[in-house]
Design an enzyme around this catalytic site. Structure first.
Site, mmCIF file in Angstrom:
data_model
loop_
_atom_site.group_PDB
_atom_site.id
_atom_site.type_symbol
_atom_site.label_atom_id
_atom_site.label_comp_id
_atom_site.label_asym_id
_atom_site.label_seq_id
_atom_site.Cartn_x
_atom_site.Cartn_y
_atom_site.Cartn_z
ATOM 1 N N ILE A 152 -30.125 2.720 -35.213
ATOM 2 C CA ILE A 152 -31.518 2.670 -34.719
ATOM 3 C C ILE A 152 -31.615 3.510 -33.438
ATOM 4 O O ILE A 152 -30.860 3.283 -32.503
ATOM 5 C CB ILE A 152 -31.951 1.227 -34.365
ATOM 6 C CG1 ILE A 152 -31.718 0.270 -35.530
ATOM 7 C CG2 ILE A 152 -33.406 1.184 -33.916
ATOM 8 C CD1 ILE A 152 -32.005 -1.187 -35.169
ATOM 9 N N GLY A 164 -15.830 -8.296 -45.707
ATOM 10 C CA GLY A 164 -15.599 -7.220 -44.741
ATOM 11 C C GLY A 164 -16.759 -7.011 -43.770
ATOM 12 O O GLY A 164 -16.785 -6.046 -43.028
ATOM 13 N N LYS A 199 -24.508 -5.058 -25.299
ATOM 14 C CA LYS A 199 -25.646 -4.237 -25.726
ATOM 15 C C LYS A 199 -26.895 -4.523 -24.898
ATOM 16 O O LYS A 199 -27.611 -3.597 -24.497
ATOM 17 C CB LYS A 199 -25.918 -4.479 -27.221
ATOM 18 C CG LYS A 199 -24.786 -3.927 -28.108
ATOM 19 C CD LYS A 199 -24.905 -4.420 -29.534
ATOM 20 C CE LYS A 199 -23.864 -3.780 -30.437
ATOM 21 N NZ LYS A 199 -23.777 -4.422 -31.758
HETATM 22 N N1 HSE Z 1 -19.787 -6.004 -34.782
HETATM 23 C C1 HSE Z 1 -20.985 -5.284 -34.524
HETATM 24 C C2 HSE Z 1 -22.126 -5.936 -35.310
HETATM 25 C C3 HSE Z 1 -20.819 -3.855 -34.909
HETATM 26 O O1 HSE Z 1 -21.859 -6.794 -36.152
HETATM 27 O O2 HSE Z 1 -23.279 -5.632 -35.061
HETATM 28 C C4 HSE Z 1 -21.871 -2.931 -34.364
HETATM 29 O O3 HSE Z 1 -21.865 -2.864 -32.983
#
Ligand code: HSE
Length: 402
Positions: free
Chosen positions: A131, A182, A200
């Site tokens: 994004i 996964g 983030k």
């Molecule tokens: N582990 C992170 C997620 C990967 O699941 O969003 C992307 O930053």
């Protein structure tokens, strides 16, 4: 011709090579120069890989190669990514990264070096995967004063919460399934405890305020304590449970936090499900805007890195300013914030809960030995005190966001 080097040939790094090669016509045309991958740094060998002859094991080969003007750092982690990034920027080579850990820890310092050396440090892929939220804040919303950013910033936890909601399954069960498929890491702590979303939102908060919001100071709560029973009540009330990274400009500073929230169906991020991410921005001229897409995965993340490569190629020898100083932002105290809370308690404790939180709204589901309750709006510190006093009469509390 602009040579590109990729540090780390893992999921994202191999995606970067794929995007540059497969979309080379448009990537080069948009950059205004032919872009090509010159070196790939990795400790491993890749026999049989179409780009095996580009793999090098010594970072100095890249650092000393004058053809390499742009470096993609897709290694993750702070060490040795920090040393490599710093060395590259000091040489005047631009660096594009997906590494939120490094950006959250050393963003202002690396941006200052890039400015000094007339190159660029770009990190679109570090938040929201594919994004374009960083570019939106840095380039598109430059006329705006941003008042708040609320995001579903982690794909793994959004997947888990969506499955818990749809299938009525418990956290541990869904996590195990997500790992099998996964989607979730074998060590899922960074995702499920909210640490990933915390990095983030620290980055987004810094770009919102122009000052440094340190992730260590952001209140962070994960999703591990949420149960299928909480979802039963959320659904009965027509609500969803989402983990948000949230940052708001308030009179008392930046209110930044990561936590699960209960939201109603009219909340803009309500429909962001599965592994998708969504970022809701409130700003003073545009008003509300929202950005949605794949927040993780090889090609979406690599696309964001390569978008930065194109931007760097367009700006060789020219630093594009980024609104993020080293000065620390003042954070607001979350215990002073007023909001409503969802409480799930033992059925026999109803009188105690009503006495502690008068005037709220009950959610009763027949035949259960617990009940749900929405408090009136109250300060977090007052709620926490009363909630703690209820001891084992209560099972869970989730903040409500309106
Ligand atoms: N582990 C992170 C997620 C990967 O699941 O969003 C992307 O930053």
């Amino acid at each position: 011709m602009v040579g590109v080097a990729v540090l780390g040939y893992g999921t994202v790094g191999s995606g970067v090579v794929e995007v540059i090669e497969q979309n080379n016509d448009v990537v080069s045309a948009r950059a205004g120069e032919k872009l090509y991958v010159k070196h790939i740094l990795d400790l491993r060998e890749f026999p049989g890989d179409p780009y095996e002859n580009k793999v090098v094991h010594d970072f100095n080969i890249i650092l000393e190669d004058e053809d390499v003007q742009i470096i993609c750092e897709t290694m993750g982690g702070v060490k040795p990514a920090y040393d490599f990034t710093k060395a590259a920027l000091l040489k005047g080579k631009s660096v594009c990264t997906s590494n939120k850990e490094l950006v959250a820890n050393h963003g202002p310092e690396l941006l200052a070096i890039a400015k000094e050396k007339n190159c660029n440090y770009m990190f679109e892929a570090s938040v929201g995967g594919g994004i374009p939220i960083i570019r939106t804040i840095n380039n598109a919303l430059t006329a705006e004063k941003i008042e708040g950013i609320t995001g579903i910033l982690n794909g793994t936890t959004n997947y888990i919460l969506t499955k818990m909601d749809k299938e009525g399954a418990d956290f541990a069960e869904v996590l195990a399934k997500a790992q099998e498929l996964g989607y979730a890491e074998r060590n899922p702590e960074a995702d499920v405890e909210g640490y990933d979303a915390c990095r983030k939102i620290a980055i987004l908060s810094s770009l919102m305020t122009g000052k440094n919001v340190k992730y260590e100071n952001i209140y962070t709560e994960g999703i591990t304590k949420i149960t299928a029973d909480d979802f039963v009540y959320a659904k009965a009330a027509g609500m969803a449970v989402k983990i948000f990274g949230m940052s708001k400009n308030t009179e008392n500073g930046t209110l930044a936090m990561v936590a699960p929230f209960m939201i109603s169906a009219d909340y803009p991020l309500y429909m962001v499900n599965d592994v998708f991410n969504g970022v809701f921005v409130r700003s003073n001229m545009l008003g509300d805007s929202m950005y949605y897409g794949r927040g993780a995965g090889k090609l979406p993340t690599a696309s964001a890195v390569v978008g930065d490569v194109v931007e760097c190629a367009r700006n060789l020898g020219n630093n594009v300013p980024v609104f993020w100083d080293a000065e620390e932002a003042k954070l607001a105290d979350i215990s002073e914030v007023s909001r409503s809370y969802f409480v799930r308690a033992k059925a026999e404790a109803k009188a105690d809960v009503l006495a502690a939180f008068p005037g709220g709204e009950e959610v009763v589901i027949e035949g259960r030995n617990d009940f749900g309750y929405f408090t009136l709006e109250m300060k977090e510190k007052d709620f926490a005190e009363k909630y703690a006093a209820l001891g084992d009469k209560v099972f869970m509390r989730i903040r409500v966001e309106k």
